[in-house]
Design an enzyme around this catalytic site. Structure first.
Site, PDB file in Angstrom:
ATOM      1  N   GLU A  38       0.809  -1.228   0.000  1.00 21.53           N
ATOM      2  CA  GLU A  38       0.000   0.000   0.000  1.00 21.53           C
ATOM      3  C   GLU A  38       0.834   1.266   0.000  1.00 21.53           C
ATOM      4  O   GLU A  38       0.541   2.209   0.729  1.00 21.53           O
ATOM      5  CB  GLU A  38      -0.934   0.015   1.224  1.00 21.53           C
ATOM      6  CG  GLU A  38      -1.919  -1.116   1.211  1.00 21.53           C
ATOM      7  CD  GLU A  38      -2.749  -1.199   2.490  1.00 21.53           C
ATOM      8  OE1 GLU A  38      -3.945  -1.504   2.370  1.00 21.53           O
ATOM      9  OE2 GLU A  38      -2.224  -0.967   3.585  1.00 21.53           O
TER      10      GLU A  38
HETATM   11  C1  TNX Z   1      -4.322  -4.218   4.751  1.00 24.70           C
HETATM   12  S1  TNX Z   1      -2.390  -6.320   4.363  1.00 24.70           S
HETATM   13  C2  TNX Z   1      -3.070  -3.859   5.207  1.00 24.70           C
HETATM   14  C3  TNX Z   1      -2.896  -3.434   6.601  1.00 24.70           C
HETATM   15  C4  TNX Z   1      -4.204  -3.340   7.318  1.00 24.70           C
HETATM   16  C5  TNX Z   1      -5.074  -4.511   6.951  1.00 24.70           C
HETATM   17  C6  TNX Z   1      -6.365  -4.542   7.700  1.00 24.70           C
HETATM   18  C7  TNX Z   1      -1.482  -5.250   4.206  1.00 24.70           C
HETATM   19  C8  TNX Z   1      -0.233  -5.703   3.712  1.00 24.70           C
HETATM   20  N1  TNX Z   1      -1.914  -4.030   4.500  1.00 24.70           N
HETATM   21  O1  TNX Z   1      -2.206  -2.219   6.657  1.00 24.70           O
HETATM   22  O2  TNX Z   1      -3.937  -3.348   8.689  1.00 24.70           O
HETATM   23  O3  TNX Z   1      -5.341  -4.485   5.585  1.00 24.70           O
HETATM   24  O4  TNX Z   1      -7.090  -5.708   7.424  1.00 24.70           O
END
Ligand code: TNX
Length: 518
Positions: free
Chosen positions: A324
């Protein structure tokens, strides 16, 4: 599977001397091979735990087994290496090549139980099987009525995958060393062998770094919702690592970058492209922060952190996040990963990254952790599959299967639901080897169940979210594909209910599972 039909089972509700003998193999994860035969073994006040002479690791596992069994049985269970027959025996045999680094054989008969392995981890896993063969009351911390009987026969067991992980996000909410130790003990019972700690994110930096002290002192001073947060000193972190090692778990530390870095950016103004530190963050948005990819100081920072973290890490992996990074351009992301991955190698570690890393150039030997969904687009899945065909190993953590922070259903709390609701059957009923099209089976290193903690703030929350879904990940990671089947699984899972209860775990009583009482 052969032989699960009621060995020694009493009719329901029948009065008797104690709990019925659990059928051999009624454990989670289900063993690779189960052959019930012959008479059972009953642990008594005279039982001794025999360990190999001159093998300190075996003696340690013997002492651990004794400490598990003593409170509820009330027996002395001395651990001895001075020979003698019968009782519980733990032995290493280097000739047992087929058992590999984690497999074991458990033989139970009238005179005793022998666990044989090629390596200590195998003995440790065999001890977990022995423990689960005993009545659930053995988990209680005060004296209980026996008898403590193990069904007769032979279990021969090796794991399907070498990487069987669980993650705890200690950044969104901070958890104490004691809470992490409890988590480790829970993971060990189900033969999980990797503890991934998500040590940094926008909301908190949780590990002391001597060369950048404000990371923990300031960046660790809050959490989601604005609580006091916290961080591990190096001594505390070492304590976690060594406790994990005593339970045959390897800690995989994660510093998430270049995104998910607000806590670091808030702690040091110079890490920001504009030289201005943002405030600490206590919300739950993602994707708004980025290290400054063009600044030389960024790489001094990254190298210092990786060097200090690698020095705290006896395990092989260092997780650099990489998910992300919505505030980092694609070109910057690739450039950043090209510079950072060699630093991980320089300090002797293997890179793990979230699967977005496959959009850059994963280092040789790197593992990518897939967290997409069934509905994730074909193009993204194809990118991951292409990397896998190119030698990048995969850890599978599909969010709509193994994310322990997803709600079970609309009605359950806490949890998120961006990946949908994940009831027990959904978490269990899929095949890691067939999950992503175009991925060679040999590229799958294993599975991991992540517990993100935006909504998870107490030990009771951890218990309720992880149990019973953690057991799905454990069984998918350990048991052979041929043993997979929901109907048999839910019965074995049901039998874990009294054990979880005896351990004080207030688990989600999923309506999909015919929970037993004992
Ligand atoms: C996605 S999974 C994210 C996290 C969040 C999560 C909540 C991922 C690599 N990034 O930053 O905590 O979803 O479900």
């Amino acid at each position: 599977m052969a032989g699960l039909a009621g060995v020694g089972a009493a009719p329901p509700g029948a009065p008797g001397p104690g709990p019925a003998v659990r059928p051999l193999g009624e454990v989670v994860p289900v063993p690779a091979s189960v052959r019930p035969s012959g008479a059972p073994y009953t642990i008594t006040a005279r039982t001794r735990i025999h360990v190999d002479h001159g093998a300190p690791e075996v003696r340690r596992i013997g002492a651990y087994l004794a400490s598990l069994l003593r409170p509820a049985t009330g027996y002395a269970l001395p651990v001895t290496d001075d020979g003698g027959k019968g009782g519980i025996r733990l032995r290493l045999s280097h000739r047992e090549k087929a058992l590999g680094p984690e497999g074991y054989r458990l033989r139970s008969g009238r005179l005793g139980v022998t666990i044989t392995a090629r390596a200590p981890a195998g003995l440790f896993h065999g001890v977990q099987t022995l423990r689960q063969q005993l009545p659930a009351a053995v988990e209680r911390d005060s004296r209980q009525a026996g008898p403590w009987t193990v069904a007769g026969g032979t279990i021969t067991d090796v794991p399907r995958y070498g990487y069987r992980g669980a993650m705890l996000d200690v950044s969104r909410h901070f958890f104490t060393v004691a809470q992490v130790k409890r988590w480790i003990d829970q993971l060990a019972l189900y033969k999980i062998n990797k503890l991934h700690l998500h040590l940094s994110d926008d909301q908190g930096w949780r590990i002391a770094i001597d060369s950048w002290p404000r990371l923990a002192a300031y960046g660790g001073s809050t959490q989601v919702g604005g609580g006091p947060g916290g961080h591990y000193t190096k001594a505390q972190y070492r304590e976690i690592v060594s406790y994990a090692a005593s339970r045959h778990l390897e800690v995989v530390p994660e510093i998430d970058m270049p995104g998910h870095t607000n806590a670091a950016l808030a702690s040091y103004a110079e890490l920001n492209c504009d030289g201005v530190a943002p405030p600490l963050y206590t919300g739950t948005a993602v994707g708004f922060s980025s290290l400054c990819v063009d600044k030389p100081v960024t790489y001094d920072f990254v190298e210092d952190v990786i060097r200090e973290l690698a020095a705290l890490t006896p395990g092989r992996y260092l997780h650099i996040g990489g998910d992300e990074a919505h505030s980092t351009s694609h070109a910057d992301y690739v450039a950043f990963m090209d510079r950072v991955q060699p630093v991980v190698a320089k300090y002797g570690k293997t890179v793990v990254g979230w699967h977005q890393l496959t959009g850059a150039d994963p280092a040789k030997g790197a593992l990518a952790q897939y967290w997409g969904l069934d509905r994730t687009g074909d193009a993204e899945k194809a990118k991951v599959a292409a990397a896998a065909r190119n030698g990048t190993g995969l850890i599978l953590s599909p969010a709509d299967r193994l994310y322990l922070d997803m709600k079970y259903s609309e009605k359950t709390e806490p949890g998120l639901s961006w990946a949908g609701y994940v009831e027990v059957r959904r978490s269990y009923d899929w095949d890691p080897a067939a999950y992503l099209p175009g991925v060679p089976a040999s590229a799958v290193a294993g599975v991991e169940a992540p517990l993100w903690t935006e909504t998870v703030s107490t030990g009771a929350h951890i218990d309720r979210m992880a149990f019973p879904r953690l057991l799905s990940a454990a069984e998918l990671g350990w048991s052979p594909a041929a043993s997979h089947g929901w109907e048999a699984y839910r019965e074995r899972l049901a039998a874990q209910g009294p054990r979880l209860a005896a351990l004080g775990i207030d688990f989600h009583r999923s309506p999909q599972v015919p929970w037993r009482t004992e």
